[in-house]
Design a protein around this motif. Structure first.
Motif, PDB file in Angstrom:
ATOM      1  N   MET A 174       0.832  -1.204   0.000  1.00  0.00           N
ATOM      2  CA  MET A 174       0.000   0.000   0.000  1.00  0.00           C
ATOM      3  C   MET A 174       0.867   1.255   0.000  1.00  0.00           C
ATOM      4  O   MET A 174       0.529   2.264  -0.649  1.00  0.00           O
ATOM      5  N   SER A 175       2.020   1.216   0.691  1.00  0.00           N
ATOM      6  CA  SER A 175       2.956   2.347   0.659  1.00  0.00           C
ATOM      7  C   SER A 175       3.523   2.542  -0.733  1.00  0.00           C
ATOM      8  O   SER A 175       3.637   3.676  -1.230  1.00  0.00           O
ATOM      9  N   ASP A 176       3.869   1.432  -1.375  1.00  0.00           N
ATOM     10  CA  ASP A 176       4.363   1.520  -2.756  1.00  0.00           C
ATOM     11  C   ASP A 176       3.317   2.139  -3.667  1.00  0.00           C
ATOM     12  O   ASP A 176       3.652   2.913  -4.577  1.00  0.00           O
TER      13      ASP A 176
ATOM     14  N   LEU B 175       2.898   9.820 -10.152  1.00  0.00           N
ATOM     15  CA  LEU B 175       1.995  10.086 -11.268  1.00  0.00           C
ATOM     16  C   LEU B 175       1.481  11.529 -11.204  1.00  0.00           C
ATOM     17  O   LEU B 175       1.399  12.210 -12.237  1.00  0.00           O
ATOM     18  N   SER B 176       1.193  11.997 -10.022  1.00  0.00           N
ATOM     19  CA  SER B 176       0.718  13.392  -9.881  1.00  0.00           C
ATOM     20  C   SER B 176       1.802  14.376 -10.293  1.00  0.00           C
ATOM     21  O   SER B 176       1.532  15.381 -10.975  1.00  0.00           O
TER      22      SER B 176
ATOM     23  N   ARG C  49       1.913   5.804 -15.026  1.00  0.00           N
ATOM     24  CA  ARG C  49       0.633   5.119 -14.929  1.00  0.00           C
ATOM     25  C   ARG C  49       0.825   3.604 -14.769  1.00  0.00           C
ATOM     26  O   ARG C  49       0.102   2.940 -13.998  1.00  0.00           O
ATOM     27  N   ALA C  50       1.790   3.036 -15.492  1.00  0.00           N
ATOM     28  CA  ALA C  50       2.063   1.611 -15.379  1.00  0.00           C
ATOM     29  C   ALA C  50       2.552   1.254 -13.978  1.00  0.00           C
ATOM     30  O   ALA C  50       2.202   0.204 -13.417  1.00  0.00           O
ATOM     31  N   THR C  51       3.353   2.132 -13.416  1.00  0.00           N
ATOM     32  CA  THR C  51       3.841   1.896 -12.049  1.00  0.00           C
ATOM     33  C   THR C  51       2.691   1.880 -11.056  1.00  0.00           C
ATOM     34  O   THR C  51       2.645   1.048 -10.137  1.00  0.00           O
ATOM     35  N   VAL C  52       1.727   2.783 -11.241  1.00  0.00           N
ATOM     36  CA  VAL C  52       0.555   2.810 -10.363  1.00  0.00           C
ATOM     37  C   VAL C  52      -0.263   1.520 -10.527  1.00  0.00           C
ATOM     38  O   VAL C  52      -0.705   0.922  -9.536  1.00  0.00           O
TER      39      VAL C  52
ATOM     40  N   GLU D 189      -1.081  -1.226  -7.650  1.00  0.00           N
ATOM     41  CA  GLU D 189      -2.442  -1.619  -7.290  1.00  0.00           C
ATOM     42  C   GLU D 189      -2.597  -3.135  -7.331  1.00  0.00           C
ATOM     43  O   GLU D 189      -3.221  -3.744  -6.449  1.00  0.00           O
ATOM     44  N   ALA D 190      -2.022  -3.782  -8.350  1.00  0.00           N
ATOM     45  CA  ALA D 190      -2.076  -5.238  -8.439  1.00  0.00           C
ATOM     46  C   ALA D 190      -1.353  -5.892  -7.267  1.00  0.00           C
ATOM     47  O   ALA D 190      -1.803  -6.911  -6.721  1.00  0.00           O
TER      48      ALA D 190
END
Length: 401
Positions: free
Chosen positions: A115-117, A125-126, A164-167, A171-172
């Protein structure tokens, strides 16, 4: 001289005795019986037959097996910290009931890290979104059209896609960590009967470790073997609306006389039994462990039990039903017709354990001989109990002396 006379007189006496005896035998009257003949019809038992519609029973043997049978195993590893009191052989558990708990501490920590990651990835991303705005304004100030690839580089589109891919990956990872945490709690997948348990508190488990065997308690199957020639006379359950043939389950070796379970013919297995070369069928028996009824007279089914399945076949119209004991060699039947023995060839449409169902060869009201005869000759005289044989007389009997 005296001895000599004695021998002579004795010899004469013996010769005279022999002559007299011979004469008596030669002149004695001789009794003669001429033309004596006693003719008696054979006494038999008969049964009268008639045509009708009959529902035969196919008797098959098979073994009881669970309809649902799983080996419960872990998807994550760790130390067992708690086991349910119901997770013991012989107990019954409900769907969703907790059976076993693996230490979740490591998996909670992993979830926090993931969750921290995710939060860091969203922050990056922001930041990249802000850089996108700056790049777009700089590009507009230049006022020069660039090719598509150069334009994407100037507007930092690759950096945006990377963020975006990192996010998405973060999430996965969070979802997987949360799923692993959930998997530390082992629950019953359905209403089940516990057959075995292979873990205890303190056991160190690896992913894939077998925890025990569970079987469903709502339904058992009886896997039985049926002669291939009789399969076409059976009805199988295609869906809930079209139920299969009624089946009576009997365990003669263990249950009291008159005890039985009822079921439905469920499926025809599409392969023959390797050893018997017979068709394999499944009989569905609901509530096998008698959990949904309070009747003490209904016996429970035990997995692995060898039982008999009495399967009700389809109705056979317009046939004569005859006990199989009254069939003779070569599919023939003995008939009493006007006091005479007639040997009839019959066409047997179907046979079950007790009866033969005859399509041709017999007619209504005919009398079938049920007595076993030592001498079988077409046209021999027959009579039944209470009937007087018309030929039970002595003809041309004469005695001469």
């Amino acid at each position: 001289m005296t001895k000599k006379k004695t021998f002579i007189i004795s010899g004469i006496i013996l010769l005279l005795s022999a002559a007299i005896t011979l004469l008596v035998f030669m002149t004695a009257p001789e009794a003669q019986r001429e033309g004596a003949a006693i003719k008696t019809d054979m006494l038999v038992d008969v049964v009268q037959v008639n045509r009708g519609n009959y529902t035969p029973t196919v008797i098959a043997t098979g073994t009881v097996q669970p309809a649902k049978d799983i080996t419960l195993s872990t998807q994550v590893g760790g130390e067992v910290v708690n086991i349910s009191e119901n997770f013991i052989p012989g107990s019954f558990v409900k769907k969703g009931e907790v059976l076993l708990q693996i230490n979740p501490a490591d998996y909670r920590n992993t979830l926090q890290l993931r969750m921290s990651d995710l939060q860091l990835a969203k922050a990056d991303l922001s930041v990249e979104m802000g850089r996108q705005d700056v790049a777009r304004k700089d590009y507009e100030l230049i006022g020069e059209e660039l090719s598509g690839e150069n334009q994407d580089l100037v507007l930092r589109k690759p950096q945006l896609e990377s963020a975006r891919a990192t996010v998405a990956a973060a999430e996965a990872a969070v979802q997987q960590a949360r799923l692993n945490l959930q998997r530390t709690t082992i629950r019953a997948p359905f209403d089940a009967h516990i057959i075995s348990r292979n873990a205890n508190v303190g056991s160190q488990l690896a992913p894939g470790t077998e925890l025990g065997q569970l079987v469903g308690m709502d339904e058992y199957w009886v896997a039985a073997n049926v002669p291939v020639a009789k399969v076409n006379w059976l009805t199988f359950a295609e869906d809930e609306a079209n139920s299969g043939s009624d089946v009576k389950i009997i365990n003669a070796s263990s249950w009291s006389e008159g005890q039985y379970r009822t079921g439905r013919l469920f499926r025809l297995v599409g392969a023959l039994d390797v050893q018997t070369r017979m068709a394999r069928v499944l009989v569905s028996v609901p509530d096998p462990l008698v959990r949904k009824t309070e009747q003490d007279t209904i016996p429970p089914l035990m997995i692995g039990t060898f039982v008999e399945a009495h399967i009700q076949a389809r109705e056979i119209p317009d046939v004569i039903r005859l006990n199989r004991d009254y069939l003779r060699q070569g599919e023939t039947v003995w008939v009493m017709d006007e006091g005479k023995l007639r040997i009839r060839q019959v066409d047997i449409l179907f046979e079950d354990a007790d009866y033969a169902y005859i399509r041709k060869g017999l007619s209504d009201d005919e009398k079938v001989v049920t007595t076993d005869l030592s001498t079988v000759v077409e046209g021999s005289g027959l009579r039944t109990e209470g009937e007087e044989s018309p030929q039970d007389t002595t003809e041309n009997e004469e005695v001469q002396e």
